[in-house]
Design an enzyme around this catalytic site. Sequence first.
Site, mmCIF file in Angstrom:
data_model
loop_
_atom_site.group_PDB
_atom_site.id
_atom_site.type_symbol
_atom_site.label_atom_id
_atom_site.label_comp_id
_atom_site.label_asym_id
_atom_site.label_seq_id
_atom_site.Cartn_x
_atom_site.Cartn_y
_atom_site.Cartn_z
ATOM 1 C CG ASP A 1 96.692 131.694 -0.355
ATOM 2 O OD1 ASP A 1 97.681 132.444 -0.444
ATOM 3 O OD2 ASP A 1 96.049 131.537 0.693
ATOM 4 C CD GLU A 2 93.649 133.671 -6.192
ATOM 5 O OE1 GLU A 2 94.802 134.019 -5.851
ATOM 6 O OE2 GLU A 2 92.635 134.338 -5.927
ATOM 7 N N GLY A 3 97.904 130.525 -6.587
ATOM 8 C CA GLY A 3 99.119 130.063 -7.262
ATOM 9 C C GLY A 3 99.659 131.170 -8.165
ATOM 10 C CE LYS A 4 97.836 136.351 -5.679
ATOM 11 N NZ LYS A 4 97.145 135.414 -4.801
ATOM 12 C CG HIS B 1 102.976 136.125 -3.559
ATOM 13 N ND1 HIS B 1 103.079 137.393 -4.053
ATOM 14 C CD2 HIS B 1 101.681 135.971 -3.190
ATOM 15 C CE1 HIS B 1 101.896 137.985 -3.973
ATOM 16 N NE2 HIS B 1 101.037 137.147 -3.449
ATOM 17 C CB THR B 2 104.940 129.358 -2.557
ATOM 18 O OG1 THR B 2 104.230 129.741 -1.393
ATOM 19 C CG2 THR B 2 105.968 128.293 -2.230
ATOM 20 N N GLY C 1 101.735 121.506 -11.451
ATOM 21 C CA GLY C 1 102.641 121.204 -10.349
ATOM 22 C C GLY C 1 103.228 122.499 -9.844
ATOM 23 C CG ASN D 1 98.405 141.458 3.314
ATOM 24 O OD1 ASN D 1 99.282 141.758 2.497
ATOM 25 N ND2 ASN D 1 97.202 141.988 3.272
ATOM 26 C CE LYS E 1 97.875 123.964 -5.079
ATOM 27 N NZ LYS E 1 98.078 124.509 -3.740
ATOM 28 N NE ARG F 1 95.570 132.402 9.084
ATOM 29 C CZ ARG F 1 94.837 133.479 8.843
ATOM 30 N NH1 ARG F 1 93.791 133.737 9.584
ATOM 31 N NH2 ARG F 1 95.149 134.298 7.861
ATOM 32 C CB THR G 1 92.973 142.128 2.252
ATOM 33 O OG1 THR G 1 94.151 142.669 2.826
ATOM 34 C CG2 THR G 1 92.889 142.479 0.766
ATOM 35 C CD GLN H 1 96.658 140.608 -0.283
ATOM 36 O OE1 GLN H 1 96.793 141.655 -0.886
ATOM 37 N NE2 GLN H 1 97.594 140.144 0.487
HETATM 38 P P1 GDP Z 1 99.735 132.798 -4.294
HETATM 39 O O1 GDP Z 1 99.541 133.520 -3.006
HETATM 40 O O2 GDP Z 1 98.558 132.974 -5.217
HETATM 41 O O3 GDP Z 1 101.018 133.130 -4.982
HETATM 42 O O4 GDP Z 1 99.758 131.251 -3.949
HETATM 43 P P2 GDP Z 1 100.546 130.560 -2.710
HETATM 44 O O5 GDP Z 1 102.001 130.570 -3.012
HETATM 45 O O6 GDP Z 1 100.118 131.142 -1.421
HETATM 46 O O7 GDP Z 1 99.924 129.115 -2.750
HETATM 47 C C1 GDP Z 1 99.992 128.298 -3.869
HETATM 48 C C2 GDP Z 1 100.662 126.977 -3.472
HETATM 49 O O8 GDP Z 1 100.405 126.015 -4.469
HETATM 50 C C3 GDP Z 1 102.162 127.093 -3.407
HETATM 51 O O9 GDP Z 1 102.619 126.236 -2.401
HETATM 52 C C4 GDP Z 1 102.631 126.625 -4.769
HETATM 53 O O10 GDP Z 1 103.942 126.063 -4.731
HETATM 54 C C5 GDP Z 1 101.612 125.565 -5.073
HETATM 55 N N1 GDP Z 1 101.281 125.418 -6.508
HETATM 56 C C6 GDP Z 1 101.205 126.373 -7.469
HETATM 57 N N2 GDP Z 1 100.793 125.840 -8.655
HETATM 58 C C7 GDP Z 1 100.601 124.524 -8.414
HETATM 59 C C8 GDP Z 1 100.145 123.435 -9.229
HETATM 60 O O11 GDP Z 1 99.815 123.593 -10.394
HETATM 61 N N3 GDP Z 1 100.051 122.217 -8.616
HETATM 62 C C9 GDP Z 1 100.379 122.006 -7.324
HETATM 63 N N4 GDP Z 1 100.258 120.788 -6.817
HETATM 64 N N5 GDP Z 1 100.824 122.999 -6.527
HETATM 65 C C10 GDP Z 1 100.918 124.244 -7.059
HETATM 66 P P1 IMO Z 2 98.155 136.056 -1.308
HETATM 67 O O1 IMO Z 2 98.786 137.222 -2.014
HETATM 68 C C1 IMO Z 2 94.922 134.477 1.146
HETATM 69 C C2 IMO Z 2 93.156 137.176 4.101
HETATM 70 C C3 IMO Z 2 93.389 136.898 5.575
HETATM 71 C C4 IMO Z 2 92.085 137.432 6.166
HETATM 72 C C5 IMO Z 2 91.813 138.652 5.312
HETATM 73 C C6 IMO Z 2 92.276 139.973 5.938
HETATM 74 O O2 IMO Z 2 99.103 135.084 -0.745
HETATM 75 O O3 IMO Z 2 97.085 135.450 -2.164
HETATM 76 P P2 IMO Z 2 94.698 141.019 6.256
HETATM 77 O O4 IMO Z 2 95.875 140.550 7.045
HETATM 78 O O5 IMO Z 2 94.973 141.228 4.809
HETATM 79 O O6 IMO Z 2 94.022 142.227 6.865
HETATM 80 O O7 IMO Z 2 93.614 139.830 6.392
HETATM 81 O O8 IMO Z 2 92.484 138.449 4.080
HETATM 82 N N1 IMO Z 2 94.373 137.318 3.276
HETATM 83 C C7 IMO Z 2 94.778 136.388 2.396
HETATM 84 N N2 IMO Z 2 94.274 135.171 2.108
HETATM 85 N N3 IMO Z 2 95.984 134.949 0.469
HETATM 86 C C8 IMO Z 2 96.477 136.177 0.729
HETATM 87 O O9 IMO Z 2 97.459 136.727 -0.020
HETATM 88 C C9 IMO Z 2 95.894 136.944 1.746
HETATM 89 N N4 IMO Z 2 96.142 138.162 2.272
HETATM 90 C C10 IMO Z 2 95.197 138.379 3.189
HETATM 91 O O10 IMO Z 2 93.556 135.534 5.816
HETATM 92 O O11 IMO Z 2 91.047 136.521 5.950
HETATM 93 MG MG MG Z 3 99.512 133.108 -0.969
#
Ligand code: GDP
Ligand code: IMO
Ligand code: MG
Length: 431
Positions: free
Chosen positions: A13-16, A41-42, A415, A38, A331, A303, A239, A224
């Site tokens: 969830d780094e914002g990949k 990606h947003t 953003g 699992n 972020k 969650r 994972t 991940q």
């Molecule tokens: P990923 O799994 O690494 O692709 O990240 P996620 O999509 O799970 O979570 C990242 C969240 O942060 C998403 O809701 C994005 O829209 C948001 N996001 C990404 N880059 C930024 C940023 O620079 N600033 C802010 N405020 N939100 C961001």
């Molecule tokens: P993205 O690609 C954050 C976490 C789960 C749990 C552990 C094992 O969005 O960054 P799993 O269902 O993979 O066996 O769960 O890994 N987890 C993640 N946490 N971002 C993810 O993917 C994740 N994919 C799995 O919450 O702790």
């Molecule tokens: Mg994510």
Amino acid sequence: MTTLVLVGLQWGDEGKATIVDVFAAQADVVVRYSGGANAGHTVVIGTEKFVFHLLPVGVLHPGKICVIANGVVIDLEQLFKEIDEMGSRGLKIGDNLLVSSRCHVTMPYHKSIEKLAESLRGKQALETTLRGVGPTIVDKFARSGVMVADLFHERILLDKLRRNTSEKNLILERAGLSERFDADVIVQQLRPLTERIRPFVANTSMALADYIDRGKKVLFEGAQGTLLDIEHGTYPFVTSSHPVSGGACTGSGVPPTKIDRVVGVLKAYCTRVGAGPFPTEDLGDAGKLLRERGKEFGATTGRPRRCGWLDLVALRYAARINGITSIVVTKMDVLDVLEEIPVCIAYDYGGERLMEFPPEVDVLADCRPVYERLAGWRQSTRGVTDREQLPSNAMSYLGRIEKETGVAVALVSTGPRRDETVVLQRDLISL
Ligand code: GDP
Ligand code: IMO
Ligand code: MG
């Protein structure tokens, strides 16, 4: 440069996805190489929000080839749900998508087994996403898994499913559960899905070798993050696949000698969703503030994410394991209101100062963060696109990341929207 791996440096969830979307504009091919449904990606484009679990984010760019490579575990129903959703939003997925015939397929029993395994762990539950990814990979390593290629050979498929269902049924029975699986029923349920997946199925390692030979630009979309890697993460709180950059090779069949760049994506603070040690977690008001400002709620499960501070010990480790050639910090805007920003520079382990990320999870669980407090900038960076508009304290914060890792920060995200980025070193992030 023709190949670039984009990898998460923390616990996911780094914002990949936002960054993949930015890089995909220059790429010809976008490849998912690990994980499965699992992932969450947003991408935000204008006022529209897209959430992907299995489809590579590259589908948002018409004309790009998207590949789901062998390292990805496929949930067919989820995949078609995403394809249909894209279709309803005007993005047709057709011959722009290739799915490896070697991907392992998640079956209904995998989800039930995962639920059972989690409940048997009780308080030690891993808090997985319950998408069946772990049990699918268990079967892969037990050499009893069902691959996409098997779907087209009903005799082989039935044989595998009979063995697998009898094993799973035995487990369910012993656990006192009434749920049972029938191989013949699953084969019937799979038929329409098999016909739908047929046109997408390909020898993706061969296709990728050919694209690379022809000088096409290939972007590997990480899922991940490094600290969730089964080999290098905080095992067992990980994972079951290989998010690290090396996973791009095993997960796609593209050899290490063909990887040109590895870009690490780092959130300006840190989050984790699910169980496991997190030394810099902030359980107080500051953690809450990060969650609210960063909208830190899981894209797959909804969650609330655990929030805390940038951990430079873990970052140095992630930089080493992945061999990153540049960093993208996301972020930054979430930190805008803070007067001081704690960053963890070392761990205190029972009075001993640790500078290296410990390989043993029990040691990590007992580590206390040693913080240095960096000055905040108390000024909005939201939506900033020009480096001159980044406050000097924000630049110092980035400078600290560079100093610790010895790697340049090439891009900063300010953003969620795809256009809210500041390029600091274009040459390091171009494909
Ligand atoms: P990923 O799994 O690494 O692709 O990240 P996620 O999509 O799970 O979570 C990242 C969240 O942060 C998403 O809701 C994005 O829209 C948001 N996001 C990404 N880059 C930024 C940023 O620079 N600033 C802010 N405020 N939100 C961001
Ligand atoms: P993205 O690609 C954050 C976490 C789960 C749990 C552990 C094992 O969005 O960054 P799993 O269902 O993979 O066996 O769960 O890994 N987890 C993640 N946490 N971002 C993810 O993917 C994740 N994919 C799995 O919450 O702790
Ligand atoms: Mg994510």
